[in-house]
Design an enzyme around this catalytic site. Structure first.
Site, short mmCIF file in Angstrom:
data_model
loop_
_atom_site.label_atom_id
_atom_site.label_comp_id
_atom_site.label_asym_id
_atom_site.label_seq_id
_atom_site.Cartn_x
_atom_site.Cartn_y
_atom_site.Cartn_z
N HIS A 42 12.22 0.27 -18.17
CA HIS A 42 10.92 -0.48 -17.80
C HIS A 42 11.09 -1.95 -17.94
O HIS A 42 11.12 -2.47 -18.96
CB HIS A 42 9.93 0.07 -18.76
CG HIS A 42 9.65 1.51 -18.72
ND1 HIS A 42 8.60 2.24 -17.58
CD2 HIS A 42 10.31 2.48 -19.23
CE1 HIS A 42 8.89 3.37 -17.65
NE2 HIS A 42 9.61 3.73 -18.81
N ASN A 74 5.93 2.34 -13.09
CA ASN A 74 4.81 2.01 -13.53
C ASN A 74 4.35 0.47 -13.69
O ASN A 74 4.45 -0.19 -14.78
CB ASN A 74 4.49 2.76 -15.00
CG ASN A 74 5.49 2.30 -15.86
OD1 ASN A 74 6.84 2.20 -15.43
ND2 ASN A 74 5.34 3.04 -17.08
N ASP A 131 7.08 8.10 -12.99
CA ASP A 131 7.49 8.18 -14.55
C ASP A 131 6.21 7.48 -15.31
O ASP A 131 5.69 6.62 -15.04
CB ASP A 131 8.60 7.38 -15.05
CG ASP A 131 9.10 7.36 -16.29
OD1 ASP A 131 9.28 8.60 -17.17
OD2 ASP A 131 9.19 6.54 -16.98
N HIS A 211 14.24 12.12 -19.91
CA HIS A 211 14.24 12.04 -21.28
C HIS A 211 13.51 13.25 -22.03
O HIS A 211 12.54 13.37 -22.43
CB HIS A 211 13.12 10.92 -21.84
CG HIS A 211 11.85 10.60 -21.15
ND1 HIS A 211 11.00 11.85 -20.57
CD2 HIS A 211 11.15 9.68 -20.60
CE1 HIS A 211 10.03 11.43 -20.15
NE2 HIS A 211 10.06 10.15 -20.06
N ASP A 283 15.46 4.64 -21.47
CA ASP A 283 14.03 4.61 -21.49
C ASP A 283 13.65 3.17 -22.17
O ASP A 283 12.53 3.12 -22.83
CB ASP A 283 13.29 5.71 -22.24
CG ASP A 283 11.99 5.77 -21.99
OD1 ASP A 283 11.42 5.15 -20.96
OD2 ASP A 283 11.27 6.67 -22.45
N PHE A 301 3.14 3.34 -26.65
CA PHE A 301 4.10 4.24 -26.50
C PHE A 301 5.38 3.31 -26.14
O PHE A 301 5.18 2.82 -25.05
CB PHE A 301 4.09 5.29 -25.48
CG PHE A 301 3.02 6.61 -26.22
CD1 PHE A 301 3.64 7.58 -27.21
CD2 PHE A 301 1.89 6.78 -25.60
CE1 PHE A 301 2.87 8.59 -27.49
CE2 PHE A 301 1.13 7.98 -25.98
CZ PHE A 301 1.47 8.66 -26.98
#
Length: 397
Positions: A42, A74, A131, A211, A283, A301
């Protein structure tokens, strides 16, 4: 041969002031490894550049020995059309120091209600994923799989059944019960993997699971592969090296999926040993210090990991004898490239004898939240080269 050619081609690695570094390289004290490939990061741009940018994310990746990454959708705007995707592509072209392959969203706005413009985006995305969110409606996932198959693209799924979350934020296990926290059940992950493996078999779609963290997930994917389903999966370093017994009351221990039980961790290790798990992805999910300062319940998170993944895995799995270095390279380089069709585009140079403590304040990433702060590891990246250019070079000490 590789070492000599490398030094001749990249003389900046050994400036005249650093004859010791050159000597150590030529004497074989440094190890040349293929550029790693992370299919799950990300980098937050466009939309959330205060957390991370393409520039800072790729610099951090290069420092971790990575020469290719796949960025999750995202973002703001969500890349659900060619127009929205173009914003990200422009930034990648301008700022990336390694190869970046973006995902396109499966659904418009990642809302799970209507398919994105997959046809339009297909030439410019590595695969399709929502995701951060599981696709809840079976009919939407069937349509997405059929469309992805027609386009020759993977469906890459964050598997999570919303109705089973029940407001949880760590694993629904011993730690949650003894410390008064709301738990996330293992079933919320594996139930959707079970559904999707059935749908992948039905549609013939190439399917990849993000994941995985539970023993049931490993078992379902193992059986699906044996039954001919075109499925692959990844786990992350923290699920292999940590479990709920390590948890502390701090936001840097909060990620999704959460750290599970010791039994889950051991099942994941068996999965990387027997080939059920194809890839290890980081991740890498940076947030601001404020967003990660609110404890287990209220922090965002996600943790960072792309700068520390190889040293952690090399120290925790290879030096301890769990797997070989060759197997680790399959998991972080060979398999992800083969599955996603990403060419080998560079290499990294490592001092595998260098021991140090992980210090988040030293990161190139904007994110600092890692549960591995202070852990001693072996392996320091000295140089990363991508497509013939130096992407990262360690500073002289």
């Amino acid at each position: 041969m590789l070492k000599t050619v490398t030094m001749a081609k990249y003389p900046d690695f050994a400036p005249s002031a650093s004859k010791e570094r050159l000597s150590r390289f030529l004497n074989g004290e440094y190890t040349v490894l293929p550029g790693f490939c992370d299919v799950h990061v990300h980098f937050r741009e466009p939309g959330f550049s205060y957390k991370e940018t393409i520039k800072t994310g790729t610099l951090a990746a290069a420092r971790g020995g990575y020469t290719a990454v796949c960025t999750m959708p995202n973002l703001d705007p969500v890349p659900d059309s060619a127009e929205h995707l173009s914003r990200q592509l422009e930034i990648i072209k301008r700022d990336a120091v390694i190869d970046v392959f973006p995902y396109g969203a499966i659904t418009v706005g990642e809302k799970g209600e209507k398919l994105s413009d997959m046809n339009e985006m297909a030439p410019d995305v590595i695969a399709f994923s929502d995701d951060g969110k599981g696709v809840q409606a079976e009919e939407i996932m069937i349509s997405a799989m059929e469309k992805a198959k027609s386009l020759g693209k993977l469906i890459v799924a964050h598997c999570e059944v919303n109705e089973l979350l029940r407001g949880g934020y760590i694993h629904d296990g011993v730690y949650a019960k003894t410390h008064g926290h709301r738990g996330i059940s293992s079933e919320s992950e594996w139930a959707q993997i079970e559904r999707d493996c059935y749908l992948a078999k039905k549609t013939g779609c190439a399917y990849h699971v993000c994941h995985i963290s539970t023993k049931e997930s490993v078992d379902i994917i193992r059986k699906a592969k044996a039954n001919g389903v075109n499925v692959s999966c990844e786990t992350a370093p923290h699920y292999l090296l940590l479990d709920e017994n390590d948890l502390k009351e701090d936001g840097k221990w909060k990620m999704n999926p959460p750290l599970r039980s010791r039994e889950d961790r051991l099942a994941l290790i068996e999965g990387i040993k027997d080939g059920t798990i194809d890839c290890i992805a980081t991740d890498h999910a940076p947030h601001s210090a404020e967003e990660k300062s609110k404890g287990l319940e209220k922090s965002a998170f996600g943790i960072v990991g792309i700068e520390t993944a190889f040293p952690l895995l090399y120290t925790g799995l290879v030096k301890s004898g769990v797997i070989t270095l060759e197997r680790l390279l399959e998991l972080i380089c060979v398999n992800p490239r083969n599955r996603f069709g990403i060419p080998n585009n560079g290499f990294s140079v490592w001092d595998l004898n260098s021991e140090y403590e992980i210090d988040p304040m030293d990161f190139l990433s904007k994110g600092r939240a890692t549960p591995f702060e202070g852990r001693k590891v072996f392996g320091k990246c000295m140089l990363t080269v991508c497509v013939g250019k130096i992407a990262y070079q360690a500073k002289e000490e």
